[in-house]
Design a protein around this motif. Structure first.
Motif, PDB file in Angstrom:
ATOM      1  N   PHE A 307       0.833  -1.205   0.000  1.00  0.00           N
ATOM      2  CA  PHE A 307       0.000   0.000   0.000  1.00  0.00           C
ATOM      3  C   PHE A 307       0.869   1.257   0.000  1.00  0.00           C
ATOM      4  O   PHE A 307       0.617   2.200  -0.766  1.00  0.00           O
ATOM      5  N   CYS A 308       1.884   1.275   0.822  1.00  0.00           N
ATOM      6  CA  CYS A 308       2.791   2.428   0.848  1.00  0.00           C
ATOM      7  C   CYS A 308       3.473   2.612  -0.503  1.00  0.00           C
ATOM      8  O   CYS A 308       3.619   3.744  -1.000  1.00  0.00           O
ATOM      9  N   ALA A 309       3.887   1.507  -1.119  1.00  0.00           N
ATOM     10  CA  ALA A 309       4.527   1.582  -2.435  1.00  0.00           C
ATOM     11  C   ALA A 309       3.555   2.090  -3.495  1.00  0.00           C
ATOM     12  O   ALA A 309       3.916   2.898  -4.357  1.00  0.00           O
ATOM     13  N   GLY A 310       2.300   1.626  -3.432  1.00  0.00           N
ATOM     14  CA  GLY A 310       1.302   2.062  -4.399  1.00  0.00           C
ATOM     15  C   GLY A 310       1.031   3.556  -4.322  1.00  0.00           C
ATOM     16  O   GLY A 310       0.834   4.209  -5.359  1.00  0.00           O
ATOM     17  N   LEU A 311       1.022   4.107  -3.125  1.00  0.00           N
ATOM     18  CA  LEU A 311       0.823   5.551  -2.970  1.00  0.00           C
ATOM     19  C   LEU A 311       1.943   6.341  -3.649  1.00  0.00           C
ATOM     20  O   LEU A 311       1.705   7.439  -4.185  1.00  0.00           O
ATOM     21  N   SER A 312       3.142   5.793  -3.637  1.00  0.00           N
ATOM     22  CA  SER A 312       4.287   6.492  -4.228  1.00  0.00           C
ATOM     23  C   SER A 312       4.160   6.660  -5.733  1.00  0.00           C
ATOM     24  O   SER A 312       4.785   7.562  -6.317  1.00  0.00           O
ATOM     25  N   ALA A 313       3.369   5.808  -6.370  1.00  0.00           N
ATOM     26  CA  ALA A 313       3.240   5.875  -7.826  1.00  0.00           C
ATOM     27  C   ALA A 313       2.218   6.901  -8.297  1.00  0.00           C
ATOM     28  O   ALA A 313       2.243   7.312  -9.469  1.00  0.00           O
ATOM     29  N   LEU A 314       1.340   7.339  -7.445  1.00  0.00           N
ATOM     30  CA  LEU A 314       0.253   8.219  -7.883  1.00  0.00           C
ATOM     31  C   LEU A 314       0.722   9.510  -8.558  1.00  0.00           C
ATOM     32  O   LEU A 314       0.154   9.925  -9.585  1.00  0.00           O
ATOM     33  N   PRO A 315       1.765  10.188  -8.045  1.00  0.00           N
ATOM     34  CA  PRO A 315       2.128  11.482  -8.651  1.00  0.00           C
ATOM     35  C   PRO A 315       2.653  11.405 -10.080  1.00  0.00           C
ATOM     36  O   PRO A 315       2.749  12.451 -10.746  1.00  0.00           O
ATOM     37  N   VAL A 397      -2.076   5.755 -16.685  1.00  0.00           N
ATOM     38  CA  VAL A 397      -2.245   4.316 -16.459  1.00  0.00           C
ATOM     39  C   VAL A 397      -1.259   3.823 -15.403  1.00  0.00           C
ATOM     40  O   VAL A 397      -1.615   3.071 -14.486  1.00  0.00           O
ATOM     41  N   ALA A 398      -0.005   4.273 -15.513  1.00  0.00           N
ATOM     42  CA  ALA A 398       1.021   3.843 -14.555  1.00  0.00           C
ATOM     43  C   ALA A 398       0.669   4.255 -13.131  1.00  0.00           C
ATOM     44  O   ALA A 398       0.930   3.507 -12.170  1.00  0.00           O
ATOM     45  N   SER A 399       0.085   5.420 -12.964  1.00  0.00           N
ATOM     46  CA  SER A 399      -0.194   5.924 -11.615  1.00  0.00           C
ATOM     47  C   SER A 399      -1.227   5.080 -10.876  1.00  0.00           C
ATOM     48  O   SER A 399      -1.205   4.999  -9.642  1.00  0.00           O
ATOM     49  N   CYS A 400      -2.124   4.467 -11.606  1.00  0.00           N
ATOM     50  CA  CYS A 400      -3.230   3.719 -10.984  1.00  0.00           C
ATOM     51  C   CYS A 400      -2.927   2.231 -10.794  1.00  0.00           C
ATOM     52  O   CYS A 400      -3.647   1.541 -10.058  1.00  0.00           O
TER      53      CYS A 400
END
Length: 426
Positions: A307-315, A397-400
């Motif tokens: 979950f922490c890693a997934g949040l890092s991709a959003l920006p 697409v990558a962010s989600c």
């Protein structure tokens, strides 16, 4: 989980094994990224189209995915030592073969054997990690060797343009290919299974073998598909692998087209991106291992780290609109860090939930799923770049992808329930 009655040993042989795995991944990514690094120059010189280059990515991933399944199965049978040696030999031949071609269609003849050989990298590395590390350390070890992908991505834009400018682009393939020969000699000389390794202390062996092991038995493909755990791993790889493939194949092109960066200047932005990815790789594995060490169960520890890693991709959704290159570098690097942290925990899933002798086959199926996703993403990227001419849809697409992957994984496997012989369908 590792038995609390067994003290952590002072021996470090298992970490030398991890170091060899790290070096192999570094070399794998150097060889994989020589062509993307040279792409702007070769495209201008030989008139490559975006769709032609996308086809190279698609066919590489097709060969990679099919071979990933074969290697996963093969390594379950012949072991990590022989399996890794075979993989390195195949990919080195394919890598050097690039020197004989100048068109994207011709380079398929080199790209496919490179893909087949490199497909054995992670099944063999994960098999070796399962042999040499207990569950409590496994994600951390995977995070360390997986960080080699970022080191390879850092070194490639530093050494390849210099070689290409001074000696010609073909020498970039020849000289980098020679490095794998030295690694192969070291691997065959050093690597053995723990019980066969001279110099391994009894304390370190007991630590490595602390997790209970079930006796091996043949497993059929249809049996693997009956488990939720298999589908959780395959779906996760299908959703996250395409993003990483996109970074590997198109980042130099993005910096060239968006900010006018030339081949000799790829180093600084790519180094920054992949240094951040290195931090994410080690941190993602460390976080779940740390949480487990503090008493958190494996299900919650792995998913918290993801979950922490997934949040890092959003920006990264805003990277294509960044007002300058270094802001884009920061956003992309943060997403790469998230990918690697997420991957360190996803790659641990087969070892967490399956008996050791089944894990390689599951890893192979996950690699195939990831390659299929990568093929679809490559086709999407090629169409977008030729029609829209912007990386914006690709980055959205990558962010989600990562939070979606975690959601799907949690829905399929709400609790980490290891597969046991008693429940195995026949």
């Amino acid at each position: 989980m590792t038995s609390p009655t067994i003290p952590k040993p002072s021996g470090k042989v298992r970490w030398i094994v991890c170091g060899l795995l790290f070096a192999a991944v570094v070399l794998s990514y150097i060889d994989r990224l020589v062509l993307p690094t040279l792409k702007p120059d070769l495209q201008a010189r030989y008139g490559w189209s975006e769709s032609g280059y996308a086809d190279l990515a698609i066919w590489f991933q097709a060969g990679y995915g099919i071979a990933y399944v074969a290697f996963g199965r093969l390594i379950d049978r012949i072991g990590a030592r022989a399996g890794y040696a075979l993989a390195v030999g195949l990919w080195t031949v394919g890598h050097v073969m690039h020197i004989f071609f100048t068109s994207t269609a011709g380079m398929l003849f080199a790209r496919i054997p490179l893909a087949i050989g490199e497909a054995g990298t992670f099944p063999a590395a994960i098999a070796a990690t399962n042999e040499w590390f207990p569950k409590k350390e496994r994600a951390f070890a995977i995070g360390i060797f997986n960080a080699g992908s970022n080191v390879g991505a850092i070194l490639t834009p530093l050494i390849v343009p210099v070689i290409a400018v001074t000696l010609g682009w073909r020498w970039a393939f020849i000289l980098t290919g020679l490095l794998t020969v030295f690694w192969l000699a070291a691997w065959l000389s050093f690597y053995r299974r723990p019980r066969e390794k001279k110099g391994l202390s009894a304390e370190e062996l007991a630590w490595i073998e602390a997790d209970p092991q079930e006796p091996a038995r043949p497993v059929k493909w249809r049996t693997l598909f009956r488990y939720r755990q298999t589908w959780a791993y395959m779906t996760s790889r299908f959703l996250i692998d395409p993003v990483w493939w996109t970074f590997l194949f198109w980042l130099p092109d993005f910096f060239n087209k968006q900010y006018g960066v030339k081949m000799l200047d790829f180093g600084p932005p790519l180094i920054a991106v992949y240094l951040l990815a290195d931090v994410g790789s080690v941190a993602g594995g460390w976080l779940s291992s740390r949480l487990m060490g503090r008493g958190m169960n494996i299900n919650r520890a792995r998913k918290t780290a993801m979950f922490c890693a997934g949040l890092s991709a959003l920006p990264i959704a805003f990277a294509a609109q960044a007002p300058n290159m270094w802001i884009a570098v920061g956003l992309i690097g943060l997403a790469c860090a998230g990918h690697q942290g997420f991957s360190a925990n996803v790659y641990a899933l087969p070892g967490d939930l399956f008996p050791r002798w089944m894990a390689g086959s599951v890893v192979g199926l996950g690699g195939l799923a990831g390659a299929i996703g990568g093929m679809l993403m490559a086709k999407f990227a090629g169409i977008i770049l030729e029609t829209v001419g912007s990386f914006q849809p690709i980055f959205i697409v990558a962010s989600c992808a990562y939070l979606l992957a975690l959601l799907v994984l949690h829905l399929i496997v709400p609790r980490y329930a290891p597969v046991t012989l008693a429940e195995q369908p026949l």
